[in-house]
Motif scaffolding. Structure first.
Motif, short mmCIF file in Angstrom:
data_model
loop_
_atom_site.label_atom_id
_atom_site.label_comp_id
_atom_site.label_asym_id
_atom_site.label_seq_id
_atom_site.Cartn_x
_atom_site.Cartn_y
_atom_site.Cartn_z
N THR A 1 0.82 -1.21 0.00
CA THR A 1 0.00 0.00 0.00
C THR A 1 0.85 1.27 0.00
O THR A 1 0.42 2.32 -0.48
CB THR A 1 -0.94 0.03 1.22
N SER B 1 -8.51 -3.12 5.47
CA SER B 1 -7.66 -2.27 6.28
C SER B 1 -8.45 -1.79 7.49
O SER B 1 -9.68 -1.90 7.54
CB SER B 1 -7.16 -1.07 5.47
N PRO C 1 -9.46 4.24 6.47
CA PRO C 1 -9.66 4.57 5.05
C PRO C 1 -8.37 5.04 4.40
O PRO C 1 -8.16 6.23 4.15
CB PRO C 1 -10.73 5.66 5.08
N PHE D 1 -12.08 3.95 -0.50
CA PHE D 1 -12.42 2.86 0.42
C PHE D 1 -13.87 3.00 0.93
O PHE D 1 -14.37 4.12 1.14
CB PHE D 1 -11.49 2.87 1.63
N GLN E 1 -16.52 1.29 4.02
CA GLN E 1 -16.50 0.54 5.27
C GLN E 1 -17.62 -0.48 5.27
O GLN E 1 -18.79 -0.15 5.02
CB GLN E 1 -16.64 1.47 6.47
N TYR F 1 -12.24 -1.56 6.21
CA TYR F 1 -12.30 -0.75 4.99
C TYR F 1 -11.74 -1.54 3.82
O TYR F 1 -10.71 -2.22 3.95
CB TYR F 1 -11.51 0.54 5.17
N ARG F 2 -12.40 -1.43 2.67
CA ARG F 2 -11.98 -2.15 1.47
C ARG F 2 -12.20 -1.28 0.25
O ARG F 2 -12.92 -0.26 0.30
CB ARG F 2 -12.77 -3.45 1.31
N PHE F 3 -11.62 -1.70 -0.87
CA PHE F 3 -11.94 -1.07 -2.15
C PHE F 3 -13.38 -1.40 -2.51
O PHE F 3 -13.93 -2.42 -2.07
CB PHE F 3 -11.00 -1.58 -3.23
#
Length: 280
Positions: free
Chosen positions: A172, A243, A246, A251, A253, A259-261
């Motif tokens: 990242t 994650s 953000p 991202f 939630q 948190y993700r794409f």
């Protein structure tokens, strides 16, 4: 992303980083980010994948390296660890951890906290070996020498015990800050990164004075190789598509709090975790 420092990074990197963390401890303790009131009332602070991967800690000793103000450390005590020890280089963090332990009913015989640099952990902690050596997210980026960290951490693992690490994925840090869709930084860079951003991840608008930091990225191959070189046996290396914050603008939630794409976008690892054991 911070700007890269010259190869000869500042000699006072430890003091610079300590001043930054010392100033932010009271902000973190008083703010909403860590939900301390809920934690005092019994709310779980550990991540579900950590609980599953570490397993039952009942009756075991646990050392938490780079523990900040001890919320995760004390969570393992709540989950049944016989004794937990937290180590951090920030005196205010250790003082806050001791106060928090007392508030929730753990005395020093059950939950002890030590102020020391992680590289000096062997001399600083009360016992030579622990059943579990644990280190949580956002820890390794503050260390310039991952081989020295691995030797130190591994030497504290008792025979039959293990080291557990959960970290943000270094991939990242190679991506652009806005979308996380372009590689714009060298994944294998060994240069330090300098930052002067005010505030803190727990309160972006906080007024702060000690804003300079020095950090490093450590490719996963270096982390794993450093641990294996100590004689620990790698049990697993897991990569995770979520994650804890953000990290990129796009991202979203999920209901699980991670948190993700957005759905439909190709996934990449955002965090990783590993377990390495010491043979009996």
């Amino acid at each position: 992303m911070p700007t890269p420092a010259p190869a000869d990074f500042p000699a006072d990197w430890r003091e610079v980083n300590r001043s930054n963390w010392d100033e932010r401890v009271p902000i973190h303790v008083a703010g909403d980010f860590y939900e301390l009131d809920a934690f005092r009332a019994g709310k779980e602070a550990l991540r579900d994948f950590e609980i599953a991967e570490v397993g039952d800690v009942s009756g075991r000793t646990l050392l938490h390296l780079q523990c900040h103000f001890g919320q995760d450390t004390l969570s393992w005590a709540r989950r049944g660890a016989a004794q937990v020890v937290g180590l951090d280089f920030s005196e205010p963090a250790v003082e806050a951890a001791r106060a928090l332990a007392a508030e929730i009913g753990f005395g020093p015989e059950r939950a002890a906290f030590v102020a020391a640099d992680v590289y000096d952990a062997v001399e600083a902690v009360p016992d030579a070996r622990y059943d579990i050596v644990y280190t949580g997210t956002g820890a390794l980026n503050w260390l310039p020498d991952i081989e020295r960290w691995a030797r130190t951490a591994a030497s504290l693992v008792a025979p039959g015990g293990f080291l557990y690490l959960a970290e943000f994925h270094p991939l990242t840090d190679a991506l652009d800050d806005e979308t996380g869709s372009k590689v714009v930084h060298d994944y294998f860079s060994r240069d330090a990164w300098l930052d002067d951003m005010p505030g803190t991840y727990a309160d972006l608008d906080a007024e702060t004075v000690h804003n300079r930091t020095v950090e490093w990225q450590h490719p996963i191959g270096e982390v794993v190789s450093a641990l294996c070189a100590t004689g620990l046996r790698l049990e697993f290396l897991h990569e995770h598509d979520m994650s804890l914050f953000p990290r990129f603008d796009h991202f979203t939630q999920g209901e699980d709090g991670y948190y993700r794409f957005p759905a439909g976008r190709p996934r990449i690892p955002l965090m990783y975790s590993l377990k390495a054991t010491r043979p009996v």
